[in-house]
Enzyme design. Structure first.
Site, PDB file in Angstrom:
ATOM      1  N   LYS A 222      -0.126  -1.879   4.248  1.00 52.13           N
ATOM      2  CA  LYS A 222       0.833  -2.628   5.065  1.00 52.13           C
ATOM      3  C   LYS A 222       1.823  -1.687   5.749  1.00 52.13           C
ATOM      4  O   LYS A 222       2.359  -2.014   6.814  1.00 52.13           O
ATOM      5  CB  LYS A 222       1.590  -3.640   4.191  1.00 52.13           C
ATOM      6  N   LYS A 223       2.050  -0.515   5.175  1.00 51.03           N
ATOM      7  CA  LYS A 223       2.964   0.450   5.793  1.00 51.03           C
ATOM      8  C   LYS A 223       2.312   1.220   6.943  1.00 51.03           C
ATOM      9  O   LYS A 223       2.981   2.033   7.590  1.00 51.03           O
ATOM     10  CB  LYS A 223       3.490   1.427   4.734  1.00 51.03           C
ATOM     11  N   LEU A 224       1.054   0.985   7.198  1.00 51.04           N
ATOM     12  CA  LEU A 224       0.428   1.566   8.381  1.00 51.04           C
ATOM     13  C   LEU A 224       0.874   0.851   9.648  1.00 51.04           C
ATOM     14  O   LEU A 224       0.456   1.222  10.752  1.00 51.04           O
ATOM     15  CB  LEU A 224      -1.103   1.501   8.246  1.00 51.04           C
TER      16      LEU A 224
END
Length: 767
Positions: A222-224
């Site tokens: 999700k941090k991409l």
């Protein structure tokens, strides 16, 4: 802890192999077992274990040492006991569920309602006893059910408190209910010798390890998101003192980009993998522990950092507690977990006879006889597979529950998108209209509710509007229409509307499975402006503030400029706007690059008249605060001259307190001049903050312990009052008042956090 081979870090491995590996260090080389395949060394199982359903079920039900699971069960129960008084809210339960108070609530299902206050305390007592039973391993299944049922009831009762770690606690509690967590260091083991130190099936470890892997890995995926990669999600964190060592070698912008965002991304993506293998596990332990310790200081997230720290040893050899506690003095052995090697057989496991050649033939552990697959073994394997599939699917299930999607997908809490989005709210307006009289008025944002989270979620906004529709008739507002004008900035973008202000939310359609029609789109095409924002903000002085606004064609912003903001102007960045000065009844059309000064203490309206969204910015100076700071500077200079003896003129009576302040810092200074009084008050508070920050470790621990003591004390006393009320009825009002006052007693000189009171003391007013 052992670090013999990579099997210690895999999801699955042989408990018997662990013991054999240790025996190899003691036995002559000629008695060593044959070298295992590369796959078995890395993953702990052979390719043949996956070739059939029978072998796969046998793999997941292999006998495994219960020690590590037992220690985790104890730690998790302890952390939940603490969490109940803290984040679950036992200590302030009466504020949240006060009987008869007109409060709008946000349950997952509208039929869920809180019980009367005294009965809610009973719910928390049951949850507390369940968590305590989990910690002690006492009546384990019953304790798990007590904790699980009450925890999820509290969880579903209020969506505004949802977050990822609260969801994780419920998942772990559910898993432990189905596991044999009471086989090691438990009261059940003392009561029932048959379960004491008995093997547990391998899927117990597989499930927990996979769950923690999912938490890390999906959080990394999700941090991409572009906002995280570009450093916009949590840029404010770089200013925290925890990152001061990095700022010695890097500018704060690079600390935010490389350390906060880059480091967080890499750690989440790799932590789950690094914890699996012996070679990388020590490094993973260091970085993961450092990461969670930092989080405990950066965020108010309760027991989550400590819970994640407690999960890390699950990736070690299952018998690590035996090796660890074996180093303790012998006189402590009676109260410590078992350290003797080996475990007794358990019907929960599948035992197979392992054949070798000559002296290499070995039987299953202890006196266990080879066993056949039973229904419970197959159900355990089926549950493991289905549960892990569901957990990998849930973070991406938002195409089903489309009604919960806003600018971010789904109800925040089960997607592991931790800290990916930061929001700021600049303007919130609630308008009601009486359908019978046509009367229009405004409501204080947050009226009838204790939460602010409804501002960002359409489902909660619908519930809030429905609740207001029910309460407002009590105030002679018949069949009201409710309109919301909410301006939000997400990840440092423009402030823009999140919901259509022209829609009556009471009568608006909403379904959990259909897209929200009155949700305004996020203007992602304007995201590149954020680079320009930084340039503009960098060119301003310390007293000038700025707010960036984007609006849709056909809509307008009605705004009131506080009298404190005596120098406020609007400058257009993109599109075309029409500014109406309400009192003057004048209109001004502005093109990109043009600006206009708007009067303070008056309303104005900004209409977007271009075909595309308009972008403009408010530039303002808090003239009142600027004048106050100027006076403070003069007072400080006078005070310094008095201290060093260079002041030659006698001070007038209104400035005499400047001299008395140094002589008696702890006394109340009777200053007649309000500016002098405020100056001295601020000085005292700054000294208190400095003293707290420079306090030693022991003083900090004492302050922390005292604060927690009074918090827990209040929860216990209020619970006792509620249980008495349920048992024998309510006492006289005077007695009840005295009891509550006693429960509310705080430590001497207790005040709100000085850091928080001082921080943002001079914040900019809402435009």
């Amino acid at each position: 802890m052992e670090a013999g081979d990579a099997t210690a870090g895999a999801f699955v491995r042989r408990d018997g192999d662990d013991q054999t590996a240790k025996d190899q260090h003691k036995a002559p080389k000629r008695e060593q077992t044959p070298t295992r395949s590369k796959m078995e060394q890395i993953f702990g199982f052979k390719k043949e274990d996956l070739t059939s359903w029978h072998s796969f079920v046998s793999l997941l039900n292999r006998p495994t040492d219960p020690a590590s699971l037992g220690i985790f069960r104890c730690l998790f129960g302890l952390l939940m006991v603490i969490d109940i008084t803290q984040e679950r809210g036992l200590s302030n339960l009466d504020y949240k569920y006060l009987d008869g108070a007109p409060v709008c609530r946000f349950p997952l299902f509208n039929f869920l309602q809180p019980l009367p206050l005294d009965w809610m305390y009973l719910v928390y007592v049951v949850m507390f006893l369940g968590a305590s039973g989990i910690m002690l391993g006492c009546f384990y299944r019953l304790s798990c059910l007590m904790f699980l049922s009450t925890y999820w009831y509290i969880f579903f009762l209020d969506k505004t408190t949802w977050n990822n770690h609260s969801y994780l606690y419920g998942l772990i509690g559910f898993q432990l209910t189905l596991m044999d967590g009471n086989r090691y260091w438990s009261i059940d083991g003392l009561r029932r010798p048959s379960v004491r130190n008995a093997h547990v099936p391998l899927w117990n470890y597989t499930l927990l390890r996979a769950q923690i892997f999912i938490v890390y890995f999906i959080a990394g995926v999700k941090k991409l998101d572009a906002d995280w990669v570009e450093g916009y999600s949590m840029s404010y964190l770089a200013h925290h003192w925890l990152f001061d060592p990095f700022k010695l070698i890097l500018p704060v912008e690079l600390v935010s980009l490389l350390v906060v965002h880059g480091g967080g991304l890499i750690l989440d993506l790799t932590a789950g993998y690094l914890l699996f293998f012996d070679v990388t596990r020590p490094y993973a332990f260091f970085f993961v522990s450092y990461f969670h310790c930092m989080n405990s200081q950066l965020f108010s997230i309760g027991m989550f950092p400590y819970t994640m720290l407690a999960t890390s040893p699950l990736f070690c050899y299952p018998d690590w507690p035996r090796n660890f506690f074996a180093h303790f003095p012998s006189f402590l052995r009676p109260v410590l977990p078992l350290t003797s090697p080996g475990s007794q057989p358990s019907p929960s496991c599948v035992y197979e006879e392992i054949q070798g050649s000559g002296t290499q033939q070995r039987q299953t552990p202890a006196a266990a006889k080879p066993s056949k697959l039973r229904l419970k073994h197959k159900l355990g394997a089926i549950f493991t597979v289905l549960y892990l599939m569901e957990q990998f699917f849930m973070p991406y299930s938002h195409f089903i529950t489309q009604g919960y999607n806003n600018w971010t997908n789904g109800l925040y809490g089960y997607s592991w998108d931790m800290m990916v989005h930061s929001r700021s709210h600049q303007h919130v307006k609630i308008t009601y209209k009486d359908r019978k009289t046509g009367e229009t008025g405004y409501l204080n944002p947050g009226v009838f509710t204790q939460s602010r989270r409804w501002k960002d979620h359409g489902d909660m906004l619908k519930q809030y509007a429905t609740c207001l529709h029910q309460y407002l008739p009590r105030y002679n507002i018949s069949d009201p229409e409710i309109y919301f004008d909410i301006w939000v900035s997400i990840n440092e973008r423009f402030q823009q509307r999140i919901f259509d202000p022209r829609v009556d939310i009471v009568r608006a359609e909403w379904s959990p499975f259909k897209p929200n029609k009155w949700l305004m789109p996020l203007l992602v095409d304007l995201s590149p402006w954020r680079t320009k924002f930084q340039e503009i903000e960098g060119s301003l002085d310390n007293q000038t503030e700025i707010v960036f606004i984007a609006d849709f064609p056909g809509l307008h912003l009605e705004n009131f400029v506080s009298e404190d903001l005596g120098n406020t102007s609007i400058q257009v960045l993109q599109g075309q706007v029409n500014v109406e000065i309400v009192e003057e009844k004048k209109n001004y059309t502005l093109q990109p690059g043009e600006q206009i000064k708007v009067p303070a203490g008056a309303y104005h309206k900004v209409y977007t008249v271009s075909e595309d969204p308009s972008c403009y910015m408010y530039v303002y100076v808090n003239t009142t605060e600027a004048a106050l700071q100027k006076n403070f500077t003069k007072l400080y200079e006078i005070q310094e001259r008095v201290r060093n003896g260079t002041e030659t003129e006698p001070l007038p009576p209104e400035l005499q307190p400047l001299m008395a302040a140094d002589d008696d810092e702890g006394s109340e200074v009777n200053a007649t001049d309000p500016i002098v009084r405020l100056f001295l008050k601020r000085q005292r508070r700054m000294k208190e903050v400095k003293k707290r920050r420079e306090a030693g470790v022991l003083e900090r621990l004492q302050r922390f312990a005292v604060k927690k003591y009074y918090t827990i004390r209040r929860g216990i006393l209020m619970t006792a009052i509620a249980m008495r009320n349920l048992a024998v009825g309510l006492p006289p009002l005077e007695q009840l008042t005295r009891e509550v006052a006693y429960a509310n007693m705080k430590e001497p000189q207790a005040e709100a956090s000085q850091d928080e009171r001082l921080k943002d003391e001079v914040g900019h007013a809402e435009l």
